[in-house]
Design an enzyme around this catalytic site. Structure first.
Site, PDB file in Angstrom:
ATOM      1  N   LYS A   8       0.851  -1.190   0.000  1.00  0.00           N
ATOM      2  CA  LYS A   8       0.000   0.000   0.000  1.00  0.00           C
ATOM      3  C   LYS A   8       0.886   1.239   0.000  1.00  0.00           C
ATOM      4  O   LYS A   8       1.756   1.405   0.843  1.00  0.00           O
ATOM      5  CB  LYS A   8      -0.924   0.005   1.221  1.00  0.00           C
ATOM      6  CG  LYS A   8      -1.947   1.127   1.173  1.00  0.00           C
ATOM      7  CD  LYS A   8      -1.463   2.340   1.910  1.00  0.00           C
ATOM      8  CE  LYS A   8      -2.350   3.543   1.753  1.00  0.00           C
ATOM      9  NZ  LYS A   8      -2.124   4.537   2.821  1.00  0.00           N
ATOM     10  N   GLY A  11      -0.845   8.184  -0.207  1.00  0.00           N
ATOM     11  CA  GLY A  11      -1.077   9.273  -1.146  1.00  0.00           C
ATOM     12  C   GLY A  11      -0.014  10.353  -1.043  1.00  0.00           C
ATOM     13  O   GLY A  11       0.385  10.951  -2.052  1.00  0.00           O
ATOM     14  N   GLY A  42      -5.027  11.111  -0.231  1.00  0.00           N
ATOM     15  CA  GLY A  42      -5.561  12.203   0.586  1.00  0.00           C
ATOM     16  C   GLY A  42      -5.171  13.609   0.138  1.00  0.00           C
ATOM     17  O   GLY A  42      -6.061  14.421  -0.160  1.00  0.00           O
ATOM     18  N   ASP A 160      -5.726   1.840   3.511  1.00  0.00           N
ATOM     19  CA  ASP A 160      -5.021   0.862   4.364  1.00  0.00           C
ATOM     20  C   ASP A 160      -5.893  -0.385   4.543  1.00  0.00           C
ATOM     21  O   ASP A 160      -5.411  -1.516   4.435  1.00  0.00           O
ATOM     22  CB  ASP A 160      -4.725   1.477   5.748  1.00  0.00           C
ATOM     23  CG  ASP A 160      -3.739   2.640   5.677  1.00  0.00           C
ATOM     24  OD1 ASP A 160      -2.852   2.617   4.802  1.00  0.00           O
ATOM     25  OD2 ASP A 160      -3.862   3.573   6.497  1.00  0.00           O
ATOM     26  N   LYS A 215      -3.720   2.619   9.838  1.00  0.00           N
ATOM     27  CA  LYS A 215      -2.668   1.756   9.295  1.00  0.00           C
ATOM     28  C   LYS A 215      -2.315   0.652  10.299  1.00  0.00           C
ATOM     29  O   LYS A 215      -2.262  -0.528   9.946  1.00  0.00           O
ATOM     30  CB  LYS A 215      -1.424   2.616   9.004  1.00  0.00           C
ATOM     31  CG  LYS A 215      -0.527   2.027   7.918  1.00  0.00           C
ATOM     32  CD  LYS A 215       0.686   2.898   7.642  1.00  0.00           C
ATOM     33  CE  LYS A 215       0.355   4.326   7.324  1.00  0.00           C
ATOM     34  NZ  LYS A 215      -0.532   4.450   6.153  1.00  0.00           N
TER      35      LYS A 215
HETATM   36  N1  LIG Z   1       3.852   6.881  16.238  1.00  0.00           N
HETATM   37  C1  LIG Z   1       3.895   7.318  14.984  1.00  0.00           C
HETATM   38  N2  LIG Z   1       4.922   6.976  14.187  1.00  0.00           N
HETATM   39  C2  LIG Z   1       5.002   7.418  12.904  1.00  0.00           C
HETATM   40  N3  LIG Z   1       4.067   8.209  12.319  1.00  0.00           N
HETATM   41  C3  LIG Z   1       3.005   8.572  13.050  1.00  0.00           C
HETATM   42  C4  LIG Z   1       2.861   8.134  14.418  1.00  0.00           C
HETATM   43  N4  LIG Z   1       1.710   8.661  14.882  1.00  0.00           N
HETATM   44  C5  LIG Z   1       1.164   9.384  13.896  1.00  0.00           C
HETATM   45  N5  LIG Z   1       1.911   9.340  12.775  1.00  0.00           N
HETATM   46  C6  LIG Z   1       1.588  10.032  11.532  1.00  0.00           C
HETATM   47  O1  LIG Z   1       1.099   9.111  10.564  1.00  0.00           O
HETATM   48  C7  LIG Z   1       1.458   9.598   9.255  1.00  0.00           C
HETATM   49  C8  LIG Z   1       1.292   8.511   8.203  1.00  0.00           C
HETATM   50  O2  LIG Z   1      -0.088   8.281   7.912  1.00  0.00           O
HETATM   51  P1  LIG Z   1      -0.838   9.077   6.723  1.00  0.00           P
HETATM   52  O3  LIG Z   1      -2.249   8.610   6.710  1.00  0.00           O
HETATM   53  O4  LIG Z   1      -0.592  10.525   6.854  1.00  0.00           O
HETATM   54  O5  LIG Z   1      -0.055   8.606   5.419  1.00  0.00           O
HETATM   55  P2  LIG Z   1      -0.381   7.442   4.387  1.00  0.00           P
HETATM   56  O6  LIG Z   1      -1.380   6.493   4.969  1.00  0.00           O
HETATM   57  O7  LIG Z   1       0.922   6.875   3.997  1.00  0.00           O
HETATM   58  O8  LIG Z   1      -1.021   8.207   3.159  1.00  0.00           O
HETATM   59  P3  LIG Z   1      -2.595   8.194   2.663  1.00  0.00           P
HETATM   60  O9  LIG Z   1      -3.434   8.315   3.899  1.00  0.00           O
HETATM   61  O10 LIG Z   1      -2.694   9.378   1.759  1.00  0.00           O
HETATM   62  O11 LIG Z   1      -2.803   6.918   1.940  1.00  0.00           O
HETATM   63  C9  LIG Z   1       2.871  10.088   9.487  1.00  0.00           C
HETATM   64  O12 LIG Z   1       3.273  11.026   8.506  1.00  0.00           O
HETATM   65  C10 LIG Z   1       2.789  10.712  10.880  1.00  0.00           C
HETATM   66  O13 LIG Z   1       2.482  12.088  10.794  1.00  0.00           O
HETATM   67 MG   LIG Z   2      -3.358   7.169   5.626  1.00  0.00          MG
END
Ligand SMILES: Nc1ncnc2c1ncn2[C@@H]1O[C@H](COP(=O)(O)OP(=O)(O)OP(=O)(O)O)[C@@H](O)[C@H]1O
Ligand SMILES: [Mg+2]
Length: 259
Positions: A8, A11, A42, A160, A215
């Site tokens: 996965k 975005g 997103g 996710d 996630k």
């Molecule tokens: N303990 C943690 N460790 C790492 N990141 C964290 C934690 N808690 C919160 N986060 C946040 O989670 C974010 C990742 O999730 P996010 O949903 O923003 O990205 P993604 O799932 O990769 O992208 P999308 O939602 O667009 O598919 C990180 O950039 C960070 O800001």
């Molecule tokens: Mg996300």
């Protein structure tokens, strides 16, 4: 039989994926893995809505998807981003096919909470025949997280959760979440290995927050005797070095699943 990995791609990272990310995928393909991509979107959806002056509300970190918002979500996810990502793979000689979870009825979904979230769906079933057909012919499916209800109404599905459901249905051996951080961090430090219990603790005490919550929850839901480890890695770096995955690994423990 070939082993399968579902990846996965967040975005936020699609336009920032490193060359080493693509060579890691190529290495997996060369080593004989089936690779399936699922992507989020997103930030691009937020930008498009802003440009079109369409207002959105967030409840519990999820976007309320009105009919008007759904049209934009579909345009950006299944149109712009899906083709952009497929193109990035094709450019590097990888045989990508961009699809939406609606195609061939891959993702069947139902409304989660229409009053609160609008047209947001939870996956009820996954039909993988078409994805398997592509894999058998050495294609790399790239799937946008959209589904259809029983009445073929389009629904917006959390990427996710979509990846976890597809991995489960494909009996994938591995599931990997590519995001914009190195993995699960505590006070800025990477946690390399975790089990389900530790993940629950870090969600409860707020160390895991925001987008990391769905996630981490998708990781926990996907673990099984077949899919024994889930990885969270950084798309800006190589995730595979000397055949070792870099990031946070969440492992399946039999006793945890029983409890
Ligand atoms: N303990 C943690 N460790 C790492 N990141 C964290 C934690 N808690 C919160 N986060 C946040 O989670 C974010 C990742 O999730 P996010 O949903 O923003 O990205 P993604 O799932 O990769 O992208 P999308 O939602 O667009 O598919 C990180 O950039 C960070 O800001
Ligand atoms: Mg996300």
């Amino acid at each position: 039989m070939k082993q399968t990995i579902v990846i996965k791609c967040g975005g936020s990272i699609i336009s920032e994926l490193s060359e080493s990310f693509f060579s890691s995928i190529r290495n997996l393909k060369t080593a004989g893995w089936n690779v399936v991509l699922v992507h989020g979107g997103g930030p691009d959806i937020t930008n498009a809505l802003k440009q079109m002056h369409i207002k959105t509300e967030f409840t519990d970190g999820q976007r309320k998807t009105t009919k008007e918002v759904m049209d934009v979500v579909q345009m950006i996810l299944a149109g712009k981003l899906n083709k952009q990502l497929a193109g990035e793979f094709l450019k590097r000689g990888l045989n990508a096919v961009g699809l939406s979870g609606q195609d061939a009825g891959i993702l069947c979904a139902e409304l989660l909470d229409e009053e609160k979230l609008g047209l947001v769906g939870t996956v009820t079933a996954v039909k993988t025949e078409f994805v398997e057909l592509l894999l058998k012919n050495d294609y790399l499916p790239v799937v946008a997280p959209l589904g259809f209800t029983d009445d073929f109404e389009p629904l917006n599905v959390n990427a996710d959760a979509a990846a976890a459901s597809i991995a489960r249905q494909l009996n994938a051996e591995k599931l990997m979440f590519v995001t914009d951080v190195d993995g699960i961090l505590r006070e800025g430090k990477l946690i390399r290995e975790m089990d389900a219990e530790q993940v629950h603790t870090l969600i409860d005490n707020g160390v895991i927050s925001g987008g990391m919550i769905p996630k981490a929850e998708a990781c926990l839901r996907s673990l099984s005797e077949n899919l024994t480890e889930v990885m969270i890695v950084n798309g800006k770096k190589a995730f595979l070095e000397d055949n070792q995955f870099k990031g946070t690994k969440i492992e399946y423990k039999k006793e945890a699943a029983a409890g």
